[in-house]
Motif scaffolding. Structure first.
Motif, PDB file in Angstrom:
ATOM      1  N   TRP A 234       0.826  -1.211   0.000  1.00 53.60           N
ATOM      2  CA  TRP A 234       0.000   0.000   0.000  1.00 53.60           C
ATOM      3  C   TRP A 234       0.866   1.270   0.000  1.00 53.60           C
ATOM      4  O   TRP A 234       0.502   2.291   0.574  1.00 53.60           O
ATOM      5  N   ASN A 235       2.047   1.169  -0.595  1.00 51.87           N
ATOM      6  CA  ASN A 235       3.003   2.282  -0.640  1.00 51.87           C
ATOM      7  C   ASN A 235       3.481   2.706   0.745  1.00 51.87           C
ATOM      8  O   ASN A 235       3.833   3.865   0.962  1.00 51.87           O
TER       9      ASN A 235
ATOM     10  N   GLU B  55       1.676   0.067   9.876  1.00 48.75           N
ATOM     11  CA  GLU B  55       2.610   0.980   9.231  1.00 48.75           C
ATOM     12  C   GLU B  55       3.715   1.324  10.215  1.00 48.75           C
ATOM     13  O   GLU B  55       3.444   1.690  11.367  1.00 48.75           O
TER      14      GLU B  55
END
Length: 179
Positions: free
Chosen positions: A58-59, A170
């Motif tokens: 997801w970058n 993340e």
């Protein structure tokens, strides 16, 4: 009563880009092991893990960890927005063994291991003795499902049908020991 380190909790660490982690991720996770931790200085738990991933989706730079629902740490990760993965050198192998064998429901892992909890920048918990700490914001969670295993022999990892929940987070901060 928990004993926390000094006032500037992360002073012995520097922030690096996850792509600059100096160690091999396969060795860090499967051979060296790590602690998954969630909660804050008033109430947290940690457990040893040797399954997980560091990568990119997801970058975003992400970490993936897995926890079985019966583990005490599961409750903390479920409630928290942030979790950490603390990696250590070999001097902490006994502490890692202890944190994997005993539940925080029953014992004071910090007292028994000598691990010193420290506050991260996002007010989660890492450990003063760690050499690397990805601090992760939960993005996605799901349970492994028996019907989705394409290689049925892998179900042998779950004789009690206690399938892991996996969390993708993340990496918001990636701390390494300052030199």
């Amino acid at each position: 009563i928990l004993c926390f380190a000094n006032q500037n909790q992360m002073e012995n660490f520097k922030i690096v880009k996850p792509s600059k982690i100096p160690d091999n991720a396969f060795k860090l996770i499967s051979a060296d092991w790590f602690l998954i931790t969630a909660g804050d200085r008033t109430h947290f738990n940690t457990m040893t893990a040797s399954w997980g991933m560091l990568g990119h989706i997801w970058n975003l730079d992400v970490a993936l960890c897995v926890i079985r629902p019966h583990r005490y740490t599961y409750e903390f990760v479920e409630k928290a927005e942030i979790f950490t993965m603390s990696f250590f050198d070999e001097t902490q192998r006994d502490a890692l063994r202890y944190c994997g064998k005993f539940s925080g429901r029953d014992v004071d892992k910090m007292k028994e291991t000598g691990l010193i909890p420290i506050d991260t920048d996002l007010k989660s918990i890492a450990f003063e003795q760690a050499k690397l700490v990805p601090e992760c914001k939960k993005l996605y969670a799901d349970d492994l499902k028996p019907d989705n295993f394409l290689v049925q022999s892998l179900l042998g990892n779950y004789p009690k049908n206690d399938f892991h929940r996996f969390y993708i987070g993340e990496i918001k901060n990636c701390y390494t020991k300052a030199e």
